[in-house]
Design an enzyme around this catalytic site. Structure first.
Site, PDB file in Angstrom:
ATOM      1  CG  ASN A 109      -3.344  -5.581   4.198  1.00 19.67           C
ATOM      2  OD1 ASN A 109      -4.218  -4.830   4.600  1.00 19.67           O
ATOM      3  ND2 ASN A 109      -2.844  -5.503   2.972  1.00 19.67           N
ATOM      4  CG  ASP A 163      -0.135  -8.395  -2.403  1.00 19.01           C
ATOM      5  OD1 ASP A 163       0.542  -8.773  -1.434  1.00 19.01           O
ATOM      6  OD2 ASP A 163      -0.085  -7.240  -2.871  1.00 19.01           O
TER       7      ASP A 163
END
Lengths: 402, 402
Positions: free
Chosen positions: B100, B173
Site C-alpha cells: 500500500n 482502511d
C-alpha cells in the site's frame, strides 16, 4: 478479456439486498448468475413502495437495479415437485449456491446444505444470514438497520456524548454482500486443490464487526473503548474537518503533524502561531486543541472550499473535500478508475452506475447486463437445461412456471 | 484443517492499516505471509504516539497487533544491493506481492509491477492505494480520513441538515484492506484457469464507494440524492431508534409496519392509538410521523432497555439493541460465531480479538500467530531461502538486514 470468475455458475435464491449484492458482485467478476425467484418475485422489486420513496422512472427501481445487474432471472414455484426438480437440475450444474434466507428456511424447503452438498459435492453452499449459523439468535429476523445497530456501527458514528449516529440505510447489507462474495472466491480457490465444495457462512453481524476491526481491537485487547470523536476538541487539530465560507466542508489530514504545521500556518494565514508555544508541538496542540480548532474554524469561514483547495495545493497541505453522494458522482478520480461506469440501459438509456472496487489488469470486471425483469430468462434457462418447448408449455400449464 | 489459502505465499511491503489489514486477512485464510520491513519498521509500530493515545499494555499496541497477526517479519534494507537481492528471492517464490505504498513508490524503488511480473509471471501484484492507479490524484497522499471524506461516507451518516458525521477512524482502511484481500483471492482463482498472474489495483476510494453502492446509485441513476435521515421525523416511525430510561438506545425494525402496528401499540402501552386514524396505516403514520415519534419517545423513556426487551419478546416485536463497541465484544452471538474470538497472546495473555467474517466448514480461518516483533523472523526466513548462518552474518555486516 473475460473476468476472473469466467465460467463459474452461480444459482441464487436471494431477496432484498445482502444476498443480491453478493450475487451481483460475483456477476461483476464474470460468473454466470441465475436468480431463482418465486412467482411473487424478490420483494426487493417493490422496495421503493415499502420505504415510501418515489422511484417512478419507467417501472424500474434503482434499489433492485443496483443489486441485480449481471444476472438472469428464472421464476420457479419450488413448492411444486416439478419446480423443485428444475431447481435441483440447476444445482447439479452449479459451482455456487447463494442464499440470504433465514438459517432455517432452506432446510424447511428441503434444500439445506446437507441435501444440496450430497447431490453436488463440489458445490459452494453460501449462506449470508443476519446473525450467523450459531448462537442464541441464529434464527432471528434481521435487516440492515438491526445489523448496524447491534454491531456497533451507530455508536461509532456521531459525536462523543451525542445520540447514536443516524446512517443512510443500506451500508450494512451492502458490506455483508461484499464479505459473502469474497468468501465464495476463497472457497472456489480452495476447491481447486481439495476438489471439494463446502458450506460457507457469512452474516451481516460478522461482516460489520470485521469492518470495524480496529475499533473492536481496543475493547477486545484493552478492555476499554476508543472514545468517539468530538470535532471541536480534536486531539490533533490538523487532522480534523472544517466548514468553509460556502458551507462546504473540508478535511485536513496530517499524521506527521509537526512536519506539516508550518505549511498549515502559512496556508491559513496564521504564521504568528507557528512558533507559539501553545501550538508548536503535537503535545501543545493536543493540550490546547479546543482553542486551536476555534481559531481554525474562524479562518476557514473566510474563504470558499475551492479557494482553500487551491491554496492548500500550493502550500502542500494534505486535504480533501467532504463530498455528498452527488459530488462523488462528478469526481473525475472516481470516473478515471471505473469506480463509476457509464452503462447503456435498455430502459433508461445512458446512465452512470457504480463500477468496481478492483481493477484486474488481465481479467477485468464488467457490467454485461442490467437487472432482469421478473422471469425474463425462464425459457432461456430451461432450454439450457435441455427442456423442450413442449416441456415448457406443460410446465406453464401446470403452473410450475408463470 | 488448513484454511482456503493454505500453501499461498504472500510477501508484503505495507504500512499503517490498509495494506497490513489485507495481509492479515490473507493470513487468517491460511496464507503464509511475510512482512518485509525497512530498518525503521512499519511506522504503525509507533502509531499510538502519533495520535496521542496511550496504549501501554506491555510494549505492544493494539493497532499494530490487530493488523499484523498471522505474519512473520523480516527486516531488509532495500536500498542496499544485498537487501534487494534477498527481496527478489522472496518474490521469485511468492504467489502474491502486496503493497500500500503510493502508486509511484515501488516503481521508483525498482520493484514496480512490470519488473516483478517479468521476473515471476505467476505473481499476483496487488496494490491498495488511496485513489487508484489512474486519474488526476493517483499520486495524491491519502489516509483513512481523506477516503471517508471524499467518498461520501461522512455525508451519508448524521442527520439531515447537520454537519458531516464524525466517524471513528479506521473503518475506511479496514474496508480497503478487505476488498484488496478479496481481489487477491479472485485473482488466485483466475490464475488456476489462465496460469498467469496479474496486476490488481484496489483503493480506499473505490472500496468505500463499493460499500456505499446503494447510496450512490440514487444520484447515479436518478440524478438525485437519497436524503439523509432525520430520526425525529422518520417516515416509518416503527422503523426507527429510541432511547430507554437508562440512556440505552434500541431499534424497532418493522418493514411490514401495518402487520406489526398492533403489536407495537400493545407493547409500548398505547393501545388507544391502534385504531386512531392519525396513525393506523403506513400513510397516516408517515404524515404524522413527528407527532407519533414524540409520543413514542416519551413512552420509551419510562422503562429500561432490558425491561422493554422483556416485553418486546413477548409481544413479537422486531427489535435490537444499539450496542457500543464494548457491548459488541461481549455479545454472545458474536462470540458463538467467532466474529469475536478468544486468543492466547504470548504477551497480552488471554485476550479477545476480532475473529472472522466468514465460516468455512471445510477450510476454516484461524489465528495461528500474534503480530510479529520487529524482524522476529529475519533469520528463519533467510534460512528458508537457502542462506547459511555465515551468509546471515555477512548480510548483517553489510547492513542489508538488522
Amino acid at each position: 478479456m473475460a473476468g476472473p470468475l469466467d465460467g463459474v455458475k452461480v444459482v441464487e435464491i436471494t431477496m432484498f439486498q445482502q444476498g443480491p449484492v453478493a450475487g451481483m458482485r460475483l456477476g461483476d467478476l464474470g460468473a454466470d448468475v441465475i436468480k431463482v425467484e418465486p412467482k411473487t418475485g424478490d420483494p426487493g422489486r417493490g422496495m421503493m413502495r415499502i420505504v415510501g420513496a418515489d422511484t417512478g422512472l419507467k417501472g424500474r427501481n434503482y434499489y433492485f437495479e443496483s443489486n441485480n445487474r449481471n444476472k438472469r432471472s428464472i421464476v420457479l414455484d419450488l413448492r411444486t415437485e416439478k419446480g423443485l426438480g428444475i431447481f435441483l437440475k440447476l444445482i447439479d450444474r452449479a459451482d455456487v449456491f447463494l442464499t440470504n434466507m433465514s438459517i432455517e428456511a432452506p432446510q424447511r424447503m428441503g434444500i439445506g446444505p446437507e441435501a444440496l452438498l450430497k447431490r453436488n459435492p463440489r458445490l459452494i453452499y453460501t449462506h449470508a444470514s443476519g446473525w450467523g449459523r450459531k448462537g442464541p439468535d441464529a434464527n432471528e429476523l434481521s435487516f440492515d438497520y438491526t445489523g448496524i445497530a447491534r454491531s456497533g456501527t451507530m455508536m461509532m458514528c456521531g459525536e462523543r456524548g451525542g445520540p447514536p449516529g443516524t446512517l443512510i440505510p443500506g451500508i450494512g447489507d451492502e458490506h455483508g454482500g461484499l464479505m459473502c462474495a469474497w468468501a465464495v472466491t476463497a472457497a472456489l480457490y480452495a476447491r481447486e486443490r481439495t476438489g471439494k465444495g463446502q458450506l460457507v457462512d457469512t452474516s451481516l453481524m460478522g461482516s460489520l464487526i470485521a469492518l470495524h476491526g480496529v475499533n473492536f481491537a481496543a475493547p477486545g485487547v484493552l478492555g476499554q473503548e476508543f472514545p468517539r470523536l468530538l470535532r471541536s476538541e480534536a486531539g490533533n487539530p490538523i487532522y480534523n474537518h472544517y466548514k468553509c465560507k460556502d458551507d462546504k466542508w473540508i478535511v485536513i489530514a496530517h499524521l506527521q503533524p509537526d512536519r506539516y504545521w508550518p505549511n498549515v500556518c502559512k496556508a491559513m494565514g496564521i504564521e504568528e502561531l507557528e512558533r507559539d508555544p501553545k501550538f508548536s508541538t503535537i503535545e501543545a496542540r493536543h493540550d490546547n486543541g479546543k482553542e486551536l480548532v476555534s481559531i481554525l474554524d474562524k479562518q476557514f469561514a473566510t474563504k470558499t472550499r475551492d479557494e482553500w483547495m487551491k491554496i492548500f495545493k500550493k502550500e502542500n497541505v494534505i486535504h480533501t473535500p467532504i463530498q455528498s453522494a452527488s459530488e462523488v458522482f462528478q469526481d473525475p478520480q472516481a470516473l478515471a478508475n471505473d469506480y463509476i461506469v457509464p452503462v447503456d440501459h435498455p430502459v433508461w438509456g445512458k446512465i452512470k452506475m457504480l463500477g468496481f472496487p478492483w481493477a484486474f489488469h488481465e481479467t477485468p470486471a464488467s457490467v454485461k447486463r442490467e437487472a432482469p425483469e421478473l422471469g425474463q430468462h425462464t425459457e432461456e434457462i430451461l432450454l439450457e437445461l435441455d427442456y423442450s418447448w413442449d416441456d415448457i408449455a406443460n410446465l406453464k400449464s401446470e403452473e410450475v412456471i408463470p | 484443517m488448513p484454511g482456503p489459502l493454505d500453501g499461498v505465499k504472500v510477501v508484503e511491503l505495507t504500512m499503517f492499516q490498509q495494506g497490513p489489514v489485507c495481509g492479515t486477512k490473507l493470513g487468517d485464510l491460511g496464507a503464509d505471509v511475510i512482512k518485509v520491513e525497512p530498518p525503521t519498521g512499519d511506522p504503525a509500530r509507533g502509531f499510538m504516539r502519533i495520535i496521542g493515545t496511550m496504549v501501554g499494555l506491555k510494549g505492544r499496541n493494539y493497532y499494530f497487533e490487530n493488523h499484523n497477526r498471522n505474519k512473520r517479519s523480516i527486516v531488509l534494507d532495500l536500498k542496499t544491493e544485498r537487501g534487494m537481492e534477498v527481496f527478489l528471492k522472496l518474490i521469485d517464490r511468492a504467489d502474491v506481492f502486496l503493497t500500500n505504498l503510493s502508486i509511484e513508490a515501488p516503481i521508483k524503488m525498482g520493484i514496480g509491477p512490470e519488473v516483478l511480473l517479468k521476473r515471476n509471471p505467476r505473481l499476483i501484484y496487488a496494490q491498495a492505494s488511496g485513489w487508484g492507479r489512474k486519474g488526476p490524484d493517483a499520486n495524491g497522499l491519502s489516509f483513512d480520513y481523506t477516503g471517508i471524506g471524499r467518498s461520501g461516507l461522512m455525508m451519508s451518516c448524521g442527520e439531515r441538515g447537520t454537519p458531516p458525521a464524525q466517524i471513528l477512524p479506521g473503518l475506511g482502511d479496514e474496508l480497503g484492506g478487505m476488498v484488496c484481500a478479496w481481489a487477491v483471492c479472485t485473482a488466485l482463482y483466475a490464475r488456476e484457469k489462465t496460469g498467469k498472474g496479474q496486476l490488481v489495483d484496489t483503493s480506499l476510494m473505490g472500496s468505500i464507494m463499493c460499500m456505499l453502492s446503494l447510496v450512490l446509485s440514487a444520484p447515479a441513476i436518478l440524478g438525485q440524492e437519497f436524503p439523509r435521515e432525520n430520526r425525529s421525523a422518520a417516515g416509518n416511525p416503527i422503523y426507527n431508534h429510541y432511547r430507554a430510561k437508562d440512556d440505552k438506545w434500541f431499534i424497532l425494525a418493522h418493514l411490514q409496519p401495518d402487520r406489526y402496528w398492533p403489536n407495537v401499540c400493545r407493547a409500548l402501552g398505547m393501545p388507544e392509538l391502534e385504531k386512531a386514524p392519525r396513525f393506523n396505516s403506513i400513510e397516516a403514520r408517515g404524515e404524522h410521523a413527528e407527532e407519533l415519534i414524540a409520543i413514542m419517545d416519551k413512552q420509551c423513556l419510562t422503562k429500561t432497555r432490558e425491561e422493554w426487551f422483556g416485553i418486546f419478546k413477548k409481544e413479537g416485536i422486531i427489535y435490537t439493541p444499539i450496542q457500543s463497541p464494548r457491548e459488541v465484544v461481549d455479545d454472545p452471538q458474536a462470540l458463538a460465531n467467532d466474529y469475536v474470538a478468544w486468543f492466547d497472546h504470548p504477551v497480552l495473555g488471554r485476550t479477545k480479538m476480532v475473529g472472522f467474517p466468514w465460516d468455512f466448514n471445510q477450510t476454516p480461518a484461524s489465528v495461528r500467530r500474534e503480530a510479529p516483533e520487529f524482524g522476529q523472523h529475519t533469520e528463519e526466513i533467510l534460512l528458508e531461502l537457502g542462506y547459511t548462518w555465515d551468509d546471515t552474518t555477512k548480510l548483517r555486516d553489510e547492513k542489508a538486514i538488522l
